[in-house]
Design an enzyme around this catalytic site. Structure first.
Site, short mmCIF file in Angstrom:
data_model
loop_
_atom_site.label_atom_id
_atom_site.label_comp_id
_atom_site.label_asym_id
_atom_site.label_seq_id
_atom_site.Cartn_x
_atom_site.Cartn_y
_atom_site.Cartn_z
CB CYS A 1 19.16 -12.95 15.32
SG CYS A 1 17.87 -12.57 16.49
CD GLU B 1 11.87 -15.67 12.82
OE1 GLU B 1 12.77 -14.98 12.30
OE2 GLU B 1 10.67 -15.58 12.51
P1 NAP Z 1 22.80 -23.32 15.34
O1 NAP Z 1 24.17 -23.84 15.36
O2 NAP Z 1 22.03 -23.31 14.08
O3 NAP Z 1 21.99 -24.16 16.44
C1 NAP Z 1 20.67 -23.86 16.80
C2 NAP Z 1 20.03 -25.09 17.41
O4 NAP Z 1 19.90 -26.11 16.41
C3 NAP Z 1 20.84 -25.71 18.53
O5 NAP Z 1 19.96 -26.23 19.50
C4 NAP Z 1 21.58 -26.83 17.81
O6 NAP Z 1 21.99 -27.82 18.68
C5 NAP Z 1 20.51 -27.30 16.86
N1 NAP Z 1 20.98 -28.02 15.67
C6 NAP Z 1 22.21 -27.98 15.08
N2 NAP Z 1 22.23 -28.78 13.99
C7 NAP Z 1 21.00 -29.33 13.87
C8 NAP Z 1 20.38 -30.23 12.93
N3 NAP Z 1 21.05 -30.70 11.89
N4 NAP Z 1 19.09 -30.56 13.11
C9 NAP Z 1 18.39 -30.07 14.16
N5 NAP Z 1 18.91 -29.23 15.08
C10 NAP Z 1 20.19 -28.85 14.93
O7 NAP Z 1 22.75 -21.84 15.90
P2 NAP Z 1 23.46 -21.28 17.19
O8 NAP Z 1 24.91 -21.26 16.94
O9 NAP Z 1 22.97 -22.01 18.41
O10 NAP Z 1 22.83 -19.80 17.26
C11 NAP Z 1 23.29 -18.74 16.52
C12 NAP Z 1 22.43 -18.52 15.29
O11 NAP Z 1 21.07 -18.33 15.67
C13 NAP Z 1 22.80 -17.27 14.54
O12 NAP Z 1 22.78 -17.53 13.16
C14 NAP Z 1 21.69 -16.28 14.90
O13 NAP Z 1 21.48 -15.25 13.96
C15 NAP Z 1 20.53 -17.19 15.00
N6 NAP Z 1 19.46 -16.58 15.78
C16 NAP Z 1 18.35 -16.11 15.12
C17 NAP Z 1 17.32 -15.48 15.82
C18 NAP Z 1 16.11 -14.99 15.10
O14 NAP Z 1 15.06 -14.85 15.75
N7 NAP Z 1 16.15 -14.73 13.81
C19 NAP Z 1 17.43 -15.35 17.22
C20 NAP Z 1 18.57 -15.83 17.86
C21 NAP Z 1 19.57 -16.45 17.13
P3 NAP Z 1 23.51 -27.81 19.32
O15 NAP Z 1 23.97 -26.39 19.34
O16 NAP Z 1 23.31 -28.37 20.66
O17 NAP Z 1 24.35 -28.65 18.43
#
Ligand code: NAP
Ligand code: MG
Length: 481
Positions: free
Chosen positions: A282, A248
């Site tokens: 999101c 997601e």
């Molecule tokens: P993110 O930077 O992609 O991080 C999400 C999670 O993935 C965090 O736990 C992060 O850890 C981890 N992560 C980062 N790089 C990784 C890798 N290479 N391999 C495995 N895990 C990894 O996203 P965010 O900044 O936390 O959240 C914002 C994003 O989430 C936005 O794009 C938003 O639209 C999306 N979102 C989508 C939904 C939906 O249901 N569609 C709901 C909520 C949010 P760390 O942060 O600890 O490094």
């Protein structure tokens, strides 16, 4: 020195050599705690323990499993005020939103407590005589859950609750920006009486620990919510092992307002959809698509509403919009303000950082007009309290703009025309649609997810979660009578 919180691995809270400091974005002098970062050896132990736990988890009595999930759900709901306060303190959303999120997380667990008892299979006669067929679902096995910081408790709960309901072992890697919420949820789950190692918690950086976790061959399924870019890297890592995965991801949701709409309700929806959670949702409606006949009135009312959106400390009862989650997110947002102006968008509100009583990452609600859909500010997810307006002469023109995006999570329409609302519902290329409602705000008992670059794999929430957290087995039985 504040307290150090550990990871929960093989039924024990364990600390490590590396810790991170959890800072309150509303008041950067407020340290919430120190959180241990799991090392590679600990991750290995965690995966081994999860694999060993699988037989016990699968055969764990259904009623006991259901009762445990109910207990978790009830505790979350009963402690929504206290845990919501902690969530708001570390993430920055105003207290009513933090409290609401924890309560919603509780509802997910109670809902899946019911689903535990609704795991019904199918049976069929074979085309061969005296042979019967039994079709049932079994747990996937060891499931890695990777969650974002913007809904730290809700996103994790809508994954962990069904994973546990259907007998999997969960390894949870939460976002490093919100470790306190992760610690508290893990504490509640580990006291619930489920089999040992039903849930383990490993905190650490996504790029290292998260990557190790999703690349490990011993993982059977990966459920991820986060950004598009990280989603793609997870898809590559999981695909290399043929590991099942669901994603997601980001979005660029549009809210269209037609000339016959109730303007006041549309403006309220634009404020909720664009600026609640400081726009870090999101489901945020960051693109406003407004009919020219009502544009002046809409803009006037929206800018008035933005001027009333008190920005401040998430725990202050007067606050309507909290800070941005981190310094780097604030810097990124301010770069987008400049970028939007450089490409010709007209800044009509905000566009600056704010100084509040406490030192924090405050940004004014921001609005751009005179934009068109080719501008990058209308194409890329910004994840900020920043919306743009595009104007239209016709519904058809608006529909084209709504669908002209790489993303496909939610689309919203305000109109009094049943015909247009029906056409819109059937024509938008998104996984969710809202009519005369904000794009943000969904229920927990029905499927949630998007299309295009917003999602991959089976839907989350409601009954749809069976699909991801279980796998089908078809048995042929010859009675040999
Ligand atoms: P993110 O930077 O992609 O991080 C999400 C999670 O993935 C965090 O736990 C992060 O850890 C981890 N992560 C980062 N790089 C990784 C890798 N290479 N391999 C495995 N895990 C990894 O996203 P965010 O900044 O936390 O959240 C914002 C994003 O989430 C936005 O794009 C938003 O639209 C999306 N979102 C989508 C939904 C939906 O249901 N569609 C709901 C909520 C949010 P760390 O942060 O600890 O490094
Ligand atoms: Mg991040």
């Amino acid at each position: 020195m504040s307290e150090t919180f550990g990871n929960f691995i093989n039924n024990q809270w364990v600390t490590s050599d590396t810790i991170i400091t959890n800072i309150n974005p509303s008041d950067t002098t407020d340290i919430i705690g120190q959180y241990a970062q799991a090392n590679d050896a600990q991750l290995n132990e965690c995966i081994e323990s999860a694999r060993k736990a699988l037989p016990a988890l699968r055969s764990f009595p259904l009623e006991a499993r259901s009762n445990a999930l109910n207990m978790i759900g009830k505790e979350l709901m009963e402690r929504a005020e206290e845990l919501g306060k902690l969530l708001s303190r570390e993430e920055g959303k105003p207290l009513p939103e933090g409290k609401g999120e924890v309560y919603r997380a509780g509802q997910f667990f109670c809902y899946y407590a019911g689903e535990v008892l609704r795991q019904l299979g199918e049976n069929a006669d074979s085309v061969r005589p005296q042979v019967e067929i039994d079709i049932r679902r079994e747990p996937m096995g060891v499931v890695a859950v990777i969650s974002p910081w913007n809904f730290p408790t809700a996103t994790a709960s809508w994954k962990i609750a069904p994973a546990l309901a259907f007998g999997n072992a969960v390894i949870w890697k939460p976002a490093n920006l919100t470790p306190a919420s992760a610690y508290m949820l893990t504490d509640i789950i580990q006291r619930s009486g489920l089999a040992q190692n039903a849930l383990q918690l490993v905190m650490g950086s996504g790029s290292h620990l998260g990557h190790q976790l999703v690349s490990d061959k011993r993982i059977d399924a990966v459920s991820f919510t986060g950004s598009y870019e990280v989603g793609v890297s997870i898809a590559q890592a999981a695909s290399a092992n043929l590991t099942k995965f669901q994603l997601e991801l980001g979005s660029k949701n549009a809210l269209m307002v037609l000339e016959d709409a109730d303007i006041d309700s549309a403006v309220s929806a634009a404020v909720v959809g664009g600026y609640s959670g400081t726009g870090q949702k999101c489901t945020a409606s960051s693109r406003l698509v407004i009919h020219k006949k009502i544009y002046d009135a809409f803009l006037d009312k929206l800018t008035t509403a933005l001027s009333q959106l008190t920005v401040g400390n998430a725990l202050d009862p007067n606050t309507k919009m909290g800070p941005v989650v981190s310094k780097s997110q604030l810097d990124h947002n301010m770069q987008w303000v400049e970028k939007a102006q450089n490409e010709g968008a007209n800044l009509v509100y905000g566009g600056k950082t704010l100084t509040c009583k406490d030192e924090g990452y405050y940004m004014a609600p921001t609005l751009f007009t005179d934009t068109h859909n080719k501008m990058t500010c209308n194409r890329e997810e910004i994840f900020a309290p920043l919306c743009t307006i595009q104007t239209i002469d016709t519904y058809e023109e608006g529909l084209h703009i709504v669908n002209d995006t790489d993303y496909g999570l939610v689309a919203g329409l305000f109109t009094r025309s049943l015909a247009k609302a029906t056409h819109f519902r059937r024509s938008v290329e998104t996984g969710c649609v809202t009519i005369n409602l904000p794009t943000a705000g969904t229920d927990y008992h029905v499927p949630f997810g998007g299309r295009k670059n917003s999602s991959f794999g089976s839907r989350e929430q409601g009954k749809a979660a069976h699909e991801f957290y279980t796998q089908v087995k078809t048995s042929y039985i010859h009675s040999q009578f």
